[in-house]
Design an enzyme around this catalytic site. Structure first.
Site, PDB file in Angstrom:
ATOM      1  N   ASP A 207       0.823  -1.209   0.000  1.00  0.00           N
ATOM      2  CA  ASP A 207       0.000   0.000   0.000  1.00  0.00           C
ATOM      3  C   ASP A 207       0.863   1.268   0.000  1.00  0.00           C
ATOM      4  O   ASP A 207       1.883   1.322   0.695  1.00  0.00           O
ATOM      5  CB  ASP A 207      -0.866  -0.017   1.267  1.00  0.00           C
ATOM      6  CG  ASP A 207      -1.857   1.128   1.304  1.00  0.00           C
ATOM      7  OD1 ASP A 207      -2.813   1.083   0.525  1.00  0.00           O
ATOM      8  OD2 ASP A 207      -1.652   2.072   2.098  1.00  0.00           O
ATOM      9  N   GLU A 261       1.829  -0.587  -4.949  1.00  0.00           N
ATOM     10  CA  GLU A 261       0.905   0.491  -5.311  1.00  0.00           C
ATOM     11  C   GLU A 261       1.766   1.741  -5.477  1.00  0.00           C
ATOM     12  O   GLU A 261       2.062   2.450  -4.523  1.00  0.00           O
ATOM     13  CB  GLU A 261      -0.153   0.714  -4.231  1.00  0.00           C
ATOM     14  CG  GLU A 261      -1.236   1.667  -4.723  1.00  0.00           C
ATOM     15  CD  GLU A 261      -1.955   2.457  -3.638  1.00  0.00           C
ATOM     16  OE1 GLU A 261      -2.953   3.111  -3.963  1.00  0.00           O
ATOM     17  OE2 GLU A 261      -1.516   2.457  -2.469  1.00  0.00           O
TER      18      GLU A 261
HETATM   19  C1  NOJ Z   1      -4.257   3.173  -0.811  1.00  0.00           C
HETATM   20  C2  NOJ Z   1      -5.424   2.260  -0.565  1.00  0.00           C
HETATM   21  O1  NOJ Z   1      -5.729   1.566  -1.738  1.00  0.00           O
HETATM   22  C3  NOJ Z   1      -6.537   3.138  -0.071  1.00  0.00           C
HETATM   23  O2  NOJ Z   1      -7.768   2.461  -0.030  1.00  0.00           O
HETATM   24  C4  NOJ Z   1      -6.143   3.679   1.273  1.00  0.00           C
HETATM   25  O3  NOJ Z   1      -7.130   4.593   1.721  1.00  0.00           O
HETATM   26  C5  NOJ Z   1      -4.795   4.411   1.218  1.00  0.00           C
HETATM   27  N1  NOJ Z   1      -3.807   3.716   0.427  1.00  0.00           N
HETATM   28  C6  NOJ Z   1      -4.227   4.605   2.597  1.00  0.00           C
HETATM   29  O4  NOJ Z   1      -3.840   3.366   3.145  1.00  0.00           O
END
Ligand code: NOJ
Ligand code: CA
Length: 543
Positions: A207, A261
């Site tokens: 993430d 990500e």
């Molecule tokens: C990316 C995640 O996909 C999202 O859902 C989240 O709110 C943020 N990162 C913070 O963790």
């Protein structure tokens, strides 16, 4: 021999809270997912990615992790997770779990200890605590703002109750940022990775992967003209974290996959995360944010393939996830750019057009070299729910912007499975509570039960496409060649020896090129005049 399965897998994203509810409390759970494994296997995907299922107060849908080694009781138990992993493996599905290095929940034991400890203590040094500015420390330590709106700092009382230090949270206040300059943070995350890898998990999705490294000076930031290096996005120091994780992943007989990500608009900076000793793949947000436009898509595809080739990594193709507007809706708007564009949420949607383009897009994605991500419900053609009553909304973005941005709840509505009225089989018939977000009455048309009977439905299209893709050797090579010059209307390429993909994004039908067989078309082709209609993709075989 270990397989590099992530290079061309089709990965289905499960948002556990909204997938299937077995015990009738209106919240999806692991037992619900387990009961649907045959559905997922039959759909024809290769792997499942679970968004966080760990113990969490769900202040940000589980991206506020209180304990990585426990499953949230609303979802089930650790024993159930282990059983789910084992059963998925028996069904031929690999498992990816989510790891959130940038922050934890404010209920995490580390943060609770930090709150109870004094300023300057070792416990507080796991986070970013700082005294405030102003004569009484009443102003935040710097001007950074939260990604979800509002300030990135919250002030806490000292253990004696007087107003004390502030702590940094780049997301919600319930998500304090970790201090990765403290070696304990890396140690703990590597131990968490081992915890899940030892339970058979095949990979992790990382993430907010560009954000954990911070400039310890915490300088003020001009958001419109950010400096290079940025004080917290894509700092060089972040790569050391992933090199450490890669060593952990490579320590297993079948190496585990690391998937980032990584939201960056510079392909060269993104590719740096995919060097041979770092992550295996990263989500392609350039592609997700690209408008439905042949010239723009071609340019993104070229840029993606070039930058990935340079580091020997495989590309990914993704159009929807739990953070963006479902593409069946986006593609029905006049402005199709950007996965999430809060300014567009009241824009008119031509749903038939959105669905037609979503059908064309899946055949395009599945024909491109690399892996594809599907977000739960896209195989049903689910639209975004844009009219959730405010009283039901849960996304911190909605609250932190005081409703100016409606947030991401509209793509997180519990799935419809069967029947003609809510909860559409999401919860069992004896359920005590309605689904945690209300499902629109019109969703009776979107259940697998309703769609499965229709050979021309989007669900049937996904199943057929996935079956053909799995069996076609040409689609499991790296060979890719454009077959037309950029014309701003079509995307036409060959994969392997004889597989052709042609997408018509123009307003006019076009003649089919020479071929020996039509394998599949995203809208049925007429038999007498087999021209390719607008917003349609076809897979062809040539001899
Ligand atoms: C990316 C995640 O996909 C999202 O859902 C989240 O709110 C943020 N990162 C913070 O963790
Ligand atoms: Ca439940």
């Amino acid at each position: 021999m270990a397989t590099a399965w992530w290079r061309d897998a089709v990965i289905y994203q499960v948002y556990p809270r909204s997938f299937a509810d077995a015990n009738g409390d209106g919240i999806g759970d692991l037992a619900g997912i387990r009961a649907k494994l045959p559905y997922l296997a039959e759909l024809g995907v290769d792997a499942l990615w679970f968004t966080p299922w760990y113990a969490s107060p769900l202040a940000d849908g589980g991206y506020d992790v209180a304990d990585y080694r426990r499953i949230d009781p609303a979802f089930g138990t650790l024993a159930e997770a282990e059983a789910l992993i084992a059963e998925a493996h028996r069904t031929g599905l690999r498992i990816i779990v989510d790891i959130v290095p940038n922050h934890v929940s404010d209920q995490h034991v580390w943060f609770q200890e930090a709150l109870a400890a004094a300023p300057g203590s070792e416990a507080r040094n796991l986070f970013w605590f700082r005294p405030g500015r102003g004569s009484g420390g009443e102003l935040p330590p710097n001007n950074w703002t939260s990604e979800f709106g509002g300030p990135a700092w919250t002030r806490v009382p000292d253990p004696d109750g007087t107003p004390g230090e502030w702590y940094l949270h780049l997301f919600a206040a319930e998500q304090p940022d970790l201090n990765w300059n403290n070696p304990k943070v890396a140690e703990e995350h590597e131990s968490v990775l081992r915890f899940w890898f030892d339970r058979g998990v095949d990979g992790v999705r990382i993430d907010s992967a560009t954000m954990p490294a911070k400039d310890p000076e915490l300088p003020d930031l001009d958001r419109r003209h950010p400096p290079t290096p940025h004080p917290y996005v894509d700092r060089d120091a972040v790569h050391a974290i992933y090199r450490g994780w890669r060593a952990v992943a490579d320590g297993y007989a079948e190496p585990r996959a690391l998937i980032g990500e990584v939201w960056l608009d510079r392909p060269d900076r993104l590719a740096a995360y995919l060097r041979p000793d770092e992550l295996h793949t990263a989500f392609n947000f350039d592609y997700l944010n690209c408008p439905w436009d042949a010239a723009r898509l071609r340019a993104v595809i070229d840029r993606t393939l070039d930058s990935h080739r340079a580091v020997g990594a495989a590309a990914t193709w993704v159009l929807s996830n739990h953070d963006v507007t479902r593409h069946a809706t986006r593609y029905g708007r006049a402005d199709t750019a950007m996965g999430r564009n809060p300014a567009q949420h009241r824009a008119p949607v031509d749903q038939a057009l959105g669905t037609r383009r979503a059908r064309a897009a899946i055949l395009l994605n599945l024909a491109l070299p690399g892996s594809t991500y599907l977000y739960q419900g896209e195989e049903l053609g689910l639209p975004e729910v844009q009219d959730i009553p405010d009283a039901f909304r849960q996304d911190p973005i909605f609250f932190r912007t005081h409703g100016a941005d409606i947030g991401r709840d509209g793509c997180r509505v519990p799935l419809p499975w069967s029947g003609t009225a809510p909860p559409f089989g999401f919860s069992p018939p004896n359920a005590t509570t309605a689904p945690w977000l209300p499902q629109p009455a019109r969703w009776s048309e979107y259940t697998p039960q309703a769609l499965g009977r229709d050979p021309d439905s989007i669900h049937s299209l996904y199943r057929t496409a996935l079956r053909l893709r799995r069996a076609d050797a040409d689609l499991h090579t790296d060979l890719f060649r454009w077959l037309s010059e950029p014309d701003g209307r079509t995307l036409h390429f060959r994969r392997g020896r004889s597989f052709h993909c042609l997408a018509n994004l123009a307003d006019e039908p076009m003649a089919l090129p020479e071929h020996s067989e039509v394998l599949l078309a995203s809208t049925p082709l007429g038999t007498r005049d087999p021209a390719l209609p607008p917003d349609t993709t076809v897979w062809l075989r040539t001899t």
